[in-house]
Design an enzyme around this catalytic site. Sequence first.
Site, PDB file in Angstrom:
ATOM      1  N   ASP A  79      31.885  13.222  59.190  1.00  0.00           N
ATOM      2  CA  ASP A  79      30.576  14.040  59.399  1.00  0.00           C
ATOM      3  C   ASP A  79      31.223  15.554  59.956  1.00  0.00           C
ATOM      4  O   ASP A  79      32.257  15.607  60.663  1.00  0.00           O
ATOM      5  CB  ASP A  79      29.514  13.409  60.000  1.00  0.00           C
ATOM      6  CG  ASP A  79      30.189  12.905  61.549  1.00  0.00           C
ATOM      7  OD1 ASP A  79      31.541  12.593  61.571  1.00  0.00           O
ATOM      8  OD2 ASP A  79      29.497  12.938  62.604  1.00  0.00           O
ATOM      9  N   GLU A 137      30.214  10.266  63.150  1.00  0.00           N
ATOM     10  CA  GLU A 137      30.897  10.113  64.663  1.00  0.00           C
ATOM     11  C   GLU A 137      30.351  11.106  65.741  1.00  0.00           C
ATOM     12  O   GLU A 137      30.441  10.815  66.751  1.00  0.00           O
ATOM     13  CB  GLU A 137      32.352  10.289  64.356  1.00  0.00           C
ATOM     14  CG  GLU A 137      33.211  10.144  65.597  1.00  0.00           C
ATOM     15  CD  GLU A 137      33.360  11.161  66.393  1.00  0.00           C
ATOM     16  OE1 GLU A 137      33.548  10.987  67.652  1.00  0.00           O
ATOM     17  OE2 GLU A 137      33.243  12.366  66.084  1.00  0.00           O
TER      18      GLU A 137
END
Length: 402
Positions: A79, A137
């Site tokens: 991400d 994350e």
Amino acid sequence: MNRLSERVEKIFSQMVEWRRRFHMEPELSFREERTPARVAEILREWGIDVRTGVGGRGVVGTLTGGRPGKTVALRADMDALPIQDEKSCEYRSRVPGVMHACGHDGHMAVLLGVARLFSEMREEIPGRVRFLFQHAEEVIPGGARQMIEDGALEGVDAVYGVHLWTPLPVGVVGIKAGPLMAAADFFQIDVFGKGGHGGLPHESVDAIVIASHLILHLQTLISRQVDPLKSAVISVGTIQGGQGFNVIAERCTLTGTVRTFDPVLRDELHRRIREIAEKTCSLYGATCRVEYQWGYPAVINDTVEAHRMAGVARRIVGDDRVWEIQPVMAAEDFAYYLGKVPGAFCFVGAGNPEKNCDFPHHHPRFDFDERAMKVAAQLLLSSALTYLRDEGRREKADEPAS
């Protein structure tokens, strides 16, 4: 090791290409769509078993070697962050307000390179390698726990991860056994007083003044109530209250973060923050509401696996370039993997001022020296192979004589 280094060198340009494409097309946490689809497509090209939608958006690839053995997992995060990319380069983010400002684009490129090389040496591998491409994350709750609940670690015996890290110069590996990164929790405290006229404070209960006292009281938790040999941080990040310069605020809201390594201290600070908030407000005639959100636990490296990974790193970059670093108060949900199976996490130096690769993580001009990906790839490759071969020899030695 030289043979692995040569193999990594041959695919380095491909890793750079992957990294730059990911960098130009970033996706926010829990919104990853193109990224996991691309990762799965590449893994399947090499005959790797692929599961998609793991824990929501994650991708898990499993490669079975030519000989029986243990299973080792390697992880990369996918991400990006809600930050406008302010770099001037050809691979600058093409998505307004979103960029890879923490190195996750490089982590994906590294793990794809590692997967490719493992697929080329499949028959030499004693066991299985599982590739964990994790979503989300950067937010709490992160994707690691969701992927674990969806079976990502089933059958896994050890897990390794790396983080490209610009505070360290390229060519350096930072690692330590035990606590490496902090647990990170979040709190919000709403102070409720009694509003009134700014010229008549005696008729009011000033929520902003009370919140100011509360902030100072919270800091004494660290300075006077925590063992100075233990690490902890309480940071109040926002304070919001009031509607006008001549109006005493009826309500004021504080938000902040708590960082710890010791789980007992973590529980104690949670209890004491709530207690101090309630008693401080009561002292001044106010009330409060405390919301506390448990975040990631601390990243605690297994001693055996941290030493194994450090030994591998020394063979790659040399003894003087492997540094035992101090714990970092930043957080990582890799902690959830380490809470389930033994493993290690380390920092791979990626900083280089000559290439403008010295901005901190999460900065709008963040970038890293792409040569760091070669070190990271070798480190993951060699750590996994060393584990599988060491454990294979140990199991053989433990077999009863015929």
